[in-house]
Design a protein around this motif. Structure first.
Motif, mmCIF file in Angstrom:
data_model
loop_
_atom_site.group_PDB
_atom_site.id
_atom_site.type_symbol
_atom_site.label_atom_id
_atom_site.label_comp_id
_atom_site.label_asym_id
_atom_site.label_seq_id
_atom_site.Cartn_x
_atom_site.Cartn_y
_atom_site.Cartn_z
ATOM 1 N N VAL A 15 -62.161 -27.978 -19.502
ATOM 2 C CA VAL A 15 -63.011 -26.804 -19.656
ATOM 3 C C VAL A 15 -63.442 -26.388 -18.262
ATOM 4 O O VAL A 15 -63.926 -27.195 -17.486
ATOM 5 N N SER A 16 -63.206 -25.155 -17.949
ATOM 6 C CA SER A 16 -63.680 -24.678 -16.661
ATOM 7 C C SER A 16 -64.632 -23.526 -16.932
ATOM 8 O O SER A 16 -64.770 -23.080 -18.063
ATOM 9 N N THR A 17 -65.264 -23.079 -15.891
ATOM 10 C CA THR A 17 -66.152 -21.932 -16.040
ATOM 11 C C THR A 17 -65.350 -20.805 -16.666
ATOM 12 O O THR A 17 -64.218 -20.565 -16.261
ATOM 13 N N GLU A 18 -65.926 -20.139 -17.629
ATOM 14 C CA GLU A 18 -65.178 -19.022 -18.191
ATOM 15 C C GLU A 18 -65.507 -17.733 -17.445
ATOM 16 O O GLU A 18 -66.665 -17.412 -17.202
ATOM 17 N N TYR A 19 -64.463 -17.074 -17.025
ATOM 18 C CA TYR A 19 -64.654 -15.821 -16.298
ATOM 19 C C TYR A 19 -64.330 -14.660 -17.217
ATOM 20 O O TYR A 19 -63.341 -14.703 -17.944
ATOM 21 N N ASP A 20 -65.162 -13.626 -17.164
ATOM 22 C CA ASP A 20 -64.921 -12.457 -18.014
ATOM 23 C C ASP A 20 -63.748 -11.640 -17.494
ATOM 24 O O ASP A 20 -63.472 -11.625 -16.311
ATOM 25 N N MET A 21 -63.107 -10.958 -18.405
ATOM 26 C CA MET A 21 -62.062 -10.028 -18.011
ATOM 27 C C MET A 21 -62.749 -8.826 -17.356
ATOM 28 O O MET A 21 -63.629 -8.208 -17.959
ATOM 29 N N PRO A 22 -62.375 -8.517 -16.122
ATOM 30 C CA PRO A 22 -63.016 -7.365 -15.471
ATOM 31 C C PRO A 22 -62.534 -6.064 -16.117
ATOM 32 O O PRO A 22 -61.448 -6.015 -16.692
ATOM 33 N N GLU A 23 -63.322 -5.063 -15.997
ATOM 34 C CA GLU A 23 -62.890 -3.762 -16.510
ATOM 35 C C GLU A 23 -61.898 -3.177 -15.503
ATOM 36 O O GLU A 23 -62.175 -3.133 -14.305
ATOM 37 N N ILE A 24 -60.727 -2.794 -16.008
ATOM 38 C CA ILE A 24 -59.733 -2.255 -15.077
ATOM 39 C C ILE A 24 -59.911 -0.747 -14.978
ATOM 40 O O ILE A 24 -59.337 0.025 -15.734
ATOM 41 N N ARG A 25 -60.781 -0.369 -14.045
ATOM 42 C CA ARG A 25 -60.946 1.061 -13.804
ATOM 43 C C ARG A 25 -60.812 1.272 -12.308
ATOM 44 O O ARG A 25 -61.717 0.976 -11.545
ATOM 45 N N VAL A 26 -59.623 1.703 -11.906
ATOM 46 C CA VAL A 26 -59.370 1.818 -10.471
ATOM 47 C C VAL A 26 -59.402 3.283 -10.069
ATOM 48 O O VAL A 26 -58.800 4.131 -10.719
ATOM 49 N N GLU A 27 -60.148 3.566 -9.019
ATOM 50 C CA GLU A 27 -60.109 4.917 -8.455
ATOM 51 C C GLU A 27 -58.826 4.993 -7.640
ATOM 52 O O GLU A 27 -58.824 4.880 -6.430
ATOM 53 N N ALA A 28 -57.713 5.173 -8.346
ATOM 54 C CA ALA A 28 -56.433 5.031 -7.669
ATOM 55 C C ALA A 28 -55.988 6.316 -6.985
ATOM 56 O O ALA A 28 -56.387 7.421 -7.357
ATOM 57 N N VAL A 29 -55.156 6.098 -5.982
ATOM 58 C CA VAL A 29 -54.643 7.197 -5.185
ATOM 59 C C VAL A 29 -53.957 8.250 -6.074
ATOM 60 O O VAL A 29 -53.196 7.928 -6.980
ATOM 61 N N LYS A 30 -54.297 9.490 -5.824
ATOM 62 C CA LYS A 30 -53.666 10.622 -6.536
ATOM 63 C C LYS A 30 -53.170 11.599 -5.481
ATOM 64 O O LYS A 30 -53.698 11.645 -4.378
ATOM 65 N N PHE A 31 -52.142 12.348 -5.810
ATOM 66 C CA PHE A 31 -51.562 13.245 -4.813
ATOM 67 C C PHE A 31 -51.724 14.702 -5.223
ATOM 68 O O PHE A 31 -51.644 15.024 -6.402
ATOM 69 N N ASP A 32 -51.955 15.542 -4.216
ATOM 70 C CA ASP A 32 -52.056 16.979 -4.510
ATOM 71 C C ASP A 32 -50.745 17.476 -5.089
ATOM 72 O O ASP A 32 -50.708 18.294 -5.984
ATOM 73 N N ASN A 33 -49.667 16.947 -4.512
ATOM 74 C CA ASN A 33 -48.352 17.349 -4.974
ATOM 75 C C ASN A 33 -47.500 16.106 -5.244
ATOM 76 O O ASN A 33 -46.744 15.658 -4.387
ATOM 77 N N PRO A 34 -47.652 15.533 -6.440
ATOM 78 C CA PRO A 34 -46.943 14.278 -6.743
ATOM 79 C C PRO A 34 -45.425 14.399 -6.595
ATOM 80 O O PRO A 34 -44.775 13.444 -6.174
ATOM 81 N N VAL A 35 -44.887 15.562 -6.917
ATOM 82 C CA VAL A 35 -43.439 15.730 -6.824
ATOM 83 C C VAL A 35 -42.974 15.597 -5.371
ATOM 84 O O VAL A 35 -42.019 14.880 -5.067
ATOM 85 N N ALA A 36 -43.690 16.253 -4.471
ATOM 86 C CA ALA A 36 -43.331 16.175 -3.052
ATOM 87 C C ALA A 36 -43.434 14.731 -2.561
ATOM 88 O O ALA A 36 -42.570 14.231 -1.832
ATOM 89 N N GLU A 37 -44.487 14.043 -2.985
ATOM 90 C CA GLU A 37 -44.684 12.648 -2.591
ATOM 91 C C GLU A 37 -43.538 11.783 -3.126
ATOM 92 O O GLU A 37 -42.980 10.944 -2.417
ATOM 93 N N PHE A 38 -43.185 12.031 -4.383
ATOM 94 C CA PHE A 38 -42.113 11.266 -5.013
ATOM 95 C C PHE A 38 -40.797 11.447 -4.250
ATOM 96 O O PHE A 38 -40.078 10.483 -3.972
#
Ligand code: SF4
Lengths: 192, 460
Positions: A15-38
């Motif tokens: 038995v080890s310390t139980e750690y909670d599942m973190p909330e996966i909410r990432v302020e992730a990188v977004k692109f003005d023009n995803p197609v150009a980036e792709f």
């Protein structure tokens, strides 16, 4: 069965310390023009990507790119250049020697140039064994990052799926980058 | 008394040119990783999140493993459980035997290295072909990986050229990497086409869906698994991630940390056996579940085997993977070796300057250096502490806690500049090996300060 129980019980015993599942909410990188980036990222990882121009015919375009390719495999109905349907073979080994495979991608990821392909041909070997690979992709289907990508496939039911970004490569000899290790030697993504 | 690591490192650095190349090449990979990280503003948040997801998963590993195995089984995959290396090898062999497999083509798997699967199968008469280029080179040379991601990083192109002349009939004297890679491509293509079964490791096992994710640049895992009807996966119990949403976090971190690429070329998701084929997953413990109960070292179970801690480590870069006695080198290998068998692998804990660079690059934020420090503190209880260094440490402690004596000794220190080398670099001074003592200044800072020789300058 007993080894499973032993392993699971041993995990429980410690038995080890139980750690909670973190909330996966990432302020992730977004692109003005995803197609150009792709497009840019796809080129930087050794592949190539182009946007089909208004009125440009995809068949003429592919023919011009691979004028010499004789063994062309595709199951896409829109492709009219001489080709054979790889889905008619029961033996993936017979696909060795395919010079060009033309397949459909489901969506692209701007941050890393990945294209998601849930198995949409009978023999998945086609994606890897062909010397050259053309992936046709709807330009409206480019997501920003991998978080959005996995959101997209969360509800889908695939037996096999692969993100492909660029051609097969290796740097195993003195870290010198060489294109064409085992899989496709070139990958061209055509956005339409 | 010098550790095994120090002795092997001495051999490695004898070839200065090679040592420098190794050091600079790995540092370059580290820099590529930095460039990738800097392009992502949320990079540090991702690391934090990845570490937390793994810690949570490890603490509920029983729950997630059961979920993973029942989902995989529902998808038609056969799941096996192996308590140790022996059981793993037996299971793999029994599957191969049942299918009358003569040739097995493998993609890179550190777990099968750990289990010594290849020699076991070869002994049983099965032809085993490693298909990752680096692994294949080493297999033909009869050696093992010196890095977990770049297995043949210690080999020069000329050595590979020579090997291929002999084994693949390549041109004499041609050691061009492109030429050699394409030669291997042709040779290995034949192996793929004639193999009866394919084996892969697993980068991730997704509990929610029961699928296995494998990342490669070469496409070798996919060549094997898409041509053969039989696919066997070897997976350590710590490879589990809860769901696809978490997988998104890890796939963003892995390649960027490992090789400085935005993604590997292929990120393959195997969820069901192929039509008319079979897929088996062997879930392996081999000591991992014990680590869960060790609060000081439980974090090693978070490792995603990216190799970033090796690339950044000044000791690894300058001593090479073979200087470590455990099959996984570098900071994480030091810890994993100690967890496996401290009495056997304690030599490696000295291969660390406690610079903490590994902690700062690890994508899942493992406290690698802290753990190494803790092992060192406990060496005494293992009776493995270096006796001469301990003696010197005692001497230093004696000196440092007696200021008057310390000052006197310091005044005399410049005399060392004039001592014959034998008095300074002798067997009693373990730190004297491979290190040059700096010249002692004629006068100490304290004494200069007291005499007013040092003044604050007023720089505006
Ligand atoms: S300890 Fe961290 S940096 Fe080292 S291999 Fe594992 S995940 Fe990568």
């Amino acid at each position: 069965m007993s080894s499973k129980n032993d392993i699971i019980n041993n995990i429980r015993r410690h038995v080890s310390t139980e750690y909670d599942m973190p909330e996966i909410r990432v302020e992730a990188v977004k692109f003005d023009n995803p197609v150009a980036e792709f497009l840019e990222i796809s080129r930087s990882v050794g592949g190539d990507a182009v946007m089909l121009k208004e009125g440009e015919d995809i068949n003429t375009f592919i023919r011009a790119l691979y004028p010499k390719a004789v063994t062309v495999a595709t199951n896409l109905s829109g492709i009219t250049i001489p080709s054979f349907n790889p889905d008619e073979t029961d033996d993936p080994h017979s696909l060795d020697g395919v010079e060009l495979a033309i397949v459909k991608g489901e969506f692209g990821v701007a941050e890393n140039g990945c294209v998601w392909i849930p198995q949409n041909v009978k023999q998945k070997a086609l994606y890897f064994i062909a010397e050259n690979l053309v992936i046709v992709l709807d330009k409206n289907r480019i997501v920003n990052n991998m978080h959005e990508a996995y959101e997209r496939i969360a509800a889908s039911d695939y037996g096999f799926g692969v993100y492909i970004s660029g051609p097969s490569k290796t740097a195993d000899i003195e870290q010198a980058l060489v294109i064409g290790a085992h899989g496709a030697k070139s990958v061209m993504i055509i956005l339409y | 008394m010098s550790t095994k690591h120090a002795k092997s490192a001495t051999l490695f650095i004898r070839n200065r040119e090679q040592e420098q190349w190794h050091n600079e090449t790995l540092w370059f990979v580290r820099q590529k990783r930095d460039n990738m990280a800097m392009r992502i503003p949320e990079w540090e948040d991702l690391r934090e999140l990845a570490g937390k997801i793994k810690m949570h998963t490890v603490s509920r590993l029983d729950f997630y493993l059961e979920m993973f195995s029942s989902e995989a089984e529902r998808n038609g995959i056969t799941v096996h459980w192996a308590k140790d290396a022996r059981e793993h090898n037996e299971i793999v062999y029994s599957i191969l035997e049942k299918h009358q497999v003569k040739k097995l083509v493998k993609s890179k798997s550190m777990l099968t290295e750990e289990c010594l699967l290849n020699p076991y199968l070869i002994e049983k008469g099965i032809e085993v072909v490693e298909s990752d280029l680096g692994e294949r080179i080493l297999q033909l040379m009869g050696e093992h990986p010196s890095h977990i991601v770049m297995p043949a990083i210690h080999k020069k192109r000329e050595e590979v050229g020579k090997l291929f002349e002999e084994k693949m009939d390549s041109e004499k004297g041609n050691s061009d990497p492109t030429y050699l890679t394409h030669t291997a491509r042709r040779y290995l293509r034949r192996e793929f086409l004639t193999a009866d079964a394919a084996m892969t490791g697993a980068n991730f096992g997704v509990a929610q869906t029961g699928e296995v994710v494998v990342c490669t640049n070469e496409g070798n895992a996919d060549m094997g698994t898409s041509l053969c009807k039989l696919h066997i996966v070897s997976m350590g119990i710590e490879k589990i991630v809860p769901d696809l949403k978490s997988l998104g976090v890890f796939t963003r971190l892995l390649a960027r940390s490992a090789t400085g690429q935005p993604s590997t070329t292929y990120t393959s998701h195997y969820r069901k056996p192929k039509e008319g084929g079979e897929m088996h997953i062997v879930i392996v413990d081999n000591g991992r579940s014990e680590i869960k109960g060790d609060s000081e070292h439980v974090q090693t179970l978070k490792c995603i085997r990216c190799g970033a801690c090796m690339n950044t480590c000044p000791v690894y870069r300058r001593s090479g993977g073979y200087s470590y006695t455990y099959f996984i080198p570098g900071p994480v290998g030091i810890n994993l070796g100690m967890l496996k068998c401290p009495g056997k692998y304690y030599d490696n804990v000295s291969a660390c300057s406690l610079c903490y660079s590994c902690n700062n690059v690890c994508p899942v934020k493992i406290d690698l250096a802290d753990q190494i420090y803790r092992w060192r503190q406990n060496l005494d209880s293992l009776r493995k502490a270096d006796r001469t260094k301990k003696l010197m440490s005692k001497g230093m402690k004696f000196l440092f806690t007696r200021p008057a004596l310390y000052r006197t000794v310091l005044k005399m220190a410049p005399a060392i500049n004039y001592l014959p080398r034998i008095f300074v670099y002798n067997k009693l001074n373990a730190w004297g090996y491979g290190r040059e003592l700096p010249r002692f200044a004629g006068e100490s800072f304290t004494s200069m300060w007291k005499k007013g020789k040092i003044r604050k300058t007023n720089k505006q």
